[in-house]
Enzyme design. Sequence first.
Site, PDB file in Angstrom:
ATOM      1  N   ARG A  26       2.995  -1.402 -11.521  1.00  0.00           N
ATOM      2  CA  ARG A  26       2.611  -0.054 -11.088  1.00  0.00           C
ATOM      3  C   ARG A  26       3.814   0.888 -10.935  1.00  0.00           C
ATOM      4  O   ARG A  26       3.804   1.807 -10.131  1.00  0.00           O
ATOM      5  CB  ARG A  26       1.820  -0.115  -9.772  1.00  0.00           C
ATOM      6  CG  ARG A  26       0.563  -0.952  -9.843  1.00  0.00           C
ATOM      7  CD  ARG A  26      -0.446  -0.382 -10.837  1.00  0.00           C
ATOM      8  NE  ARG A  26      -1.620  -1.245 -10.936  1.00  0.00           N
ATOM      9  CZ  ARG A  26      -1.806  -2.184 -11.845  1.00  0.00           C
ATOM     10  NH1 ARG A  26      -0.887  -2.394 -12.785  1.00  0.00           N
ATOM     11  NH2 ARG A  26      -2.892  -2.924 -11.863  1.00  0.00           N
TER      12      ARG A  26
ATOM     13  N   SER B   4      -7.534   2.851  -5.892  1.00  0.00           N
ATOM     14  CA  SER B   4      -6.971   1.841  -4.993  1.00  0.00           C
ATOM     15  C   SER B   4      -5.958   2.470  -4.045  1.00  0.00           C
ATOM     16  O   SER B   4      -5.055   3.184  -4.473  1.00  0.00           O
ATOM     17  CB  SER B   4      -6.303   0.724  -5.795  1.00  0.00           C
ATOM     18  OG  SER B   4      -7.256   0.054  -6.588  1.00  0.00           O
TER      19      SER B   4
ATOM     20  N   GLU C 143      -0.504   2.196  -2.746  1.00  0.00           N
ATOM     21  CA  GLU C 143      -0.424   2.483  -4.172  1.00  0.00           C
ATOM     22  C   GLU C 143      -0.701   3.961  -4.416  1.00  0.00           C
ATOM     23  O   GLU C 143      -0.117   4.579  -5.294  1.00  0.00           O
ATOM     24  CB  GLU C 143      -1.427   1.633  -4.954  1.00  0.00           C
ATOM     25  CG  GLU C 143      -1.440   1.914  -6.449  1.00  0.00           C
ATOM     26  CD  GLU C 143      -2.331   0.962  -7.222  1.00  0.00           C
ATOM     27  OE1 GLU C 143      -3.116   1.437  -8.058  1.00  0.00           O
ATOM     28  OE2 GLU C 143      -2.234  -0.254  -6.991  1.00  0.00           O
TER      29      GLU C 143
END
Length: 303
Positions: free
Chosen positions: A174, A225, A295
């Site tokens: 990520r 998320s 995130e």
Amino acid sequence: MREIVELLKKAGINDVKENEPLSKHTTMKIGGPAEVFVEPQDADELQEILRILHQEKMPWRVIGRGSNLLVLDEGIKGVVIKLGKGMDHLEQTGTEVTVGGGFPIIKLATVLSREGLSGLEFAGGIPGSVGGAVYMNAGAHGSDMSKILKKARIVFNDGSSEWLTNEEMEFSYRTSVLQLTRPGICVEAVLSLSEGDKEQVTAEMQKHKDYRRDTQPWNYPCAGSIFRNPLPNHAGKLVEDAGLKGHQIGGAQVSDLHGNFIVNTGDATAKDVLDLIAYIQRTILEAYSVKMETEVEIIGETR
């Protein structure tokens, strides 16, 4: 800020607004105003905007489709640049695809699956734009953008532009170099895919899209998320095991459907979301000694 607006308009940048509510431009429907909001029509216009902002030492932020983003209630000082129309071109040559940074990633996955091109099935159901997906190395179901990106055209703070190879993007979980040592905007990406069976590719993409629809609360405003998975654990499972599904602070609620989603029930503020995030982090740390890192990207002014 009036001077910046006038400079941008003098340079031929027409889509410029002042005090634009960012709640209109995020999937969570939360966020205070941008002092200046500008939507470039193409990459050349974006470069001109950044040259002006760099020259004037004006802070700026870029957004795409507004997913994976929490804008604070006080809004954002400086300039917010939105990539969208004019940055959504698509060209295909065999198994190689060149796509604009403003192209919706889920639409791209759907289009390519119909062509029988394999490699982007994991993006079925992922919100956001191609540029944002490259920026954060978006992924799911065991794959991510690092597996298919050949190179990306990046526009940097001073308005300069450069193509970065997959290796130069320094992808990890990520994350990319754009978040770390070389801040910039992905305006175009070249993807290397493979030929597959059209029916199989389409079915696989649709399966991921259906899975997200059935297990994630996209019927409510949300940002995707909230937490990174603290591997080998999964954030949603930890939240569920801690009994936090449905827990609510103000208008922000942990989804009953998926523990790693916080939804806006209608009148949530960014403060509600931050307070709920902090409560989840404390609870998981105390219960499992696991540190939960966000995130979702949190941006904006604090009092």
